[in-house]
Design a protein around this motif. Sequence first.
Motif, PDB file in Angstrom:
ATOM      1  N   GLY A  39       0.805  -1.215   0.000  1.00  0.00           N
ATOM      2  CA  GLY A  39       0.000   0.000   0.000  1.00  0.00           C
ATOM      3  C   GLY A  39       0.834   1.260   0.000  1.00  0.00           C
ATOM      4  N   CYS A  40       0.154   2.396   0.016  1.00  0.00           N
ATOM      5  CA  CYS A  40       0.830   3.699   0.038  1.00  0.00           C
ATOM      6  C   CYS A  40       1.243   4.044   1.477  1.00  0.00           C
ATOM      7  CB  CYS A  40      -0.110   4.777  -0.500  1.00  0.00           C
ATOM      8  SG  CYS A  40       0.676   6.416  -0.583  1.00  0.00           S
ATOM      9  N   SER A  41       2.337   4.807   1.592  1.00  0.00           N
ATOM     10  CA  SER A  41       2.822   5.232   2.913  1.00  0.00           C
ATOM     11  C   SER A  41       1.894   6.249   3.573  1.00  0.00           C
ATOM     12  CB  SER A  41       4.204   5.873   2.788  1.00  0.00           C
ATOM     13  OG  SER A  41       5.123   4.964   2.261  1.00  0.00           O
ATOM     14  N   ASP A  42       0.951   6.778   2.827  1.00  0.00           N
ATOM     15  CA  ASP A  42       0.034   7.809   3.335  1.00  0.00           C
ATOM     16  C   ASP A  42      -0.504   7.437   4.721  1.00  0.00           C
ATOM     17  OD1 ASP A  42      -2.468   9.352   3.744  1.00  0.00           O
ATOM     18  OD2 ASP A  42      -2.065  10.064   1.702  1.00  0.00           O
ATOM     19  N   SER A  43      -0.393   8.383   5.665  1.00  0.00           N
ATOM     20  CA  SER A  43      -0.785   8.105   7.052  1.00  0.00           C
ATOM     21  C   SER A  43      -2.278   7.819   7.202  1.00  0.00           C
ATOM     22  CB  SER A  43      -0.409   9.292   7.938  1.00  0.00           C
ATOM     23  OG  SER A  43      -1.131  10.442   7.536  1.00  0.00           O
ATOM     24  N   VAL A  64       5.784   5.159  -1.102  1.00  0.00           N
ATOM     25  CA  VAL A  64       5.103   6.321  -1.671  1.00  0.00           C
ATOM     26  C   VAL A  64       4.382   5.906  -2.958  1.00  0.00           C
ATOM     27  CG1 VAL A  64       5.433   8.607  -2.708  1.00  0.00           C
ATOM     28  CG2 VAL A  64       6.710   7.966  -0.648  1.00  0.00           C
ATOM     29  N   ALA A  65       3.078   6.084  -2.966  1.00  0.00           N
ATOM     30  CA  ALA A  65       2.209   5.799  -4.119  1.00  0.00           C
ATOM     31  C   ALA A  65       2.106   4.313  -4.459  1.00  0.00           C
ATOM     32  CB  ALA A  65       2.625   6.614  -5.348  1.00  0.00           C
ATOM     33  N   ASN A  66       2.347   3.451  -3.460  1.00  0.00           N
ATOM     34  CA  ASN A  66       2.208   1.979  -3.646  1.00  0.00           C
ATOM     35  C   ASN A  66       2.648   1.508  -5.028  1.00  0.00           C
ATOM     36  OD1 ASN A  66      -0.785   3.341  -3.473  1.00  0.00           O
ATOM     37  ND2 ASN A  66      -0.708   1.953  -5.242  1.00  0.00           N
ATOM     38  N   GLY A  95      -4.230   0.980  -3.638  1.00  0.00           N
ATOM     39  CA  GLY A  95      -3.979   2.404  -3.844  1.00  0.00           C
ATOM     40  C   GLY A  95      -5.044   3.207  -3.143  1.00  0.00           C
ATOM     41  N   HIS A  96      -5.005   4.511  -3.320  1.00  0.00           N
ATOM     42  CA  HIS A  96      -6.080   5.320  -2.730  1.00  0.00           C
ATOM     43  C   HIS A  96      -6.320   6.576  -3.556  1.00  0.00           C
ATOM     44  CE1 HIS A  96      -3.545   8.507  -0.716  1.00  0.00           C
ATOM     45  NE2 HIS A  96      -2.631   7.587  -0.924  1.00  0.00           N
ATOM     46  N   TYR A  97      -7.561   7.031  -3.523  1.00  0.00           N
ATOM     47  CA  TYR A  97      -7.904   8.284  -4.201  1.00  0.00           C
ATOM     48  C   TYR A  97      -7.253   9.433  -3.434  1.00  0.00           C
ATOM     49  CZ  TYR A  97     -11.365   5.481  -6.673  1.00  0.00           C
ATOM     50  OH  TYR A  97     -11.982   4.523  -7.447  1.00  0.00           O
ATOM     51  N   GLY A  98      -6.959  10.512  -4.138  1.00  0.00           N
ATOM     52  CA  GLY A  98      -6.330  11.662  -3.501  1.00  0.00           C
ATOM     53  C   GLY A  98      -4.883  11.406  -3.123  1.00  0.00           C
ATOM     54  N   CYS A  99      -4.216  10.497  -3.853  1.00  0.00           N
ATOM     55  CA  CYS A  99      -2.826  10.126  -3.518  1.00  0.00           C
ATOM     56  C   CYS A  99      -1.851  11.229  -3.927  1.00  0.00           C
ATOM     57  CB  CYS A  99      -2.457   8.813  -4.197  1.00  0.00           C
ATOM     58  SG  CYS A  99      -0.780   8.249  -3.782  1.00  0.00           S
ATOM     59  N   GLY A 100      -1.115  11.756  -2.951  1.00  0.00           N
ATOM     60  CA  GLY A 100      -0.167  12.844  -3.213  1.00  0.00           C
ATOM     61  C   GLY A 100       0.949  12.422  -4.157  1.00  0.00           C
ATOM     62  N   GLY A 101       1.370  11.150  -4.059  1.00  0.00           N
ATOM     63  CA  GLY A 101       2.427  10.652  -4.930  1.00  0.00           C
ATOM     64  C   GLY A 101       1.973  10.625  -6.375  1.00  0.00           C
TER      65      GLY A 101
HETATM   66 CO    CO Z   1      -0.714   7.894  -1.527  1.00  0.00          CO
END
Ligand code: CO
Length: 205
Positions: A39-43, A64-66, A95-101
């Motif tokens: 997955g993404c590192s997003d908290s 970052v960004a899986n 993944g996830h929507y709104g991913c900064g990566g």
């Molecule tokens: Co992300």
Amino acid sequence: MLSDVLQRNRDWSARRQAKEPDYFTRLAAQQAPEFFWIGCSDSRVPANVVAGLDPGEVFVHRNVANIVHSSDMNLLSALEFAVEVLAVREIIVCGHYGCGGVKAATEGLPQGLTDHWLEPIRRLARAYAVDLGREPDMEGRSDRLAEFNVVEGVRRVGETPILHRAWARGANCRVHGLIYGLKDGLLRDLDCSIGPGHFNEEGAQ
Ligand code: CO
């Protein structure tokens, strides 16, 4: 503050043991997760929390960004351990929507080392330029690209010798692509799962 974290940890440990006195001794003896999560590192997207899984139930790799880089030794080592030692049944690329990566990859602004890391997403953006162009706005484009990135990740995991070896010896291990919505807390199945049949189809070609 670090002291807050340590206090929360003590509280959590005490609550867990109050509920199940041998909880930690049982977990310490062995981990036998059914799932491997990429997955993404997003908290905001912690695997255990969003999937409702307890400690011991999911082996996790996040970046970052899986992104599934085919030569990422960190990811490949975790994948190999998950498949060959833990014998997980389900591998989830999430993944996830709104991913900064993903957004950073599409902005075209120099980001330093991240530019190298995000290159596979830029490549996907070029390859799917027509599909992305149908989205009404930047947010839509970036979310669609996040989906393509997951599908690509699933494909790349399925192409690793690790999975091919596992399938060749009859392991019934499957790879799935999910995407998480930050705005509703829901996981969506992108219907791009692959399993042992994928290997057979490829082998027949
Ligand atoms: Co992300």
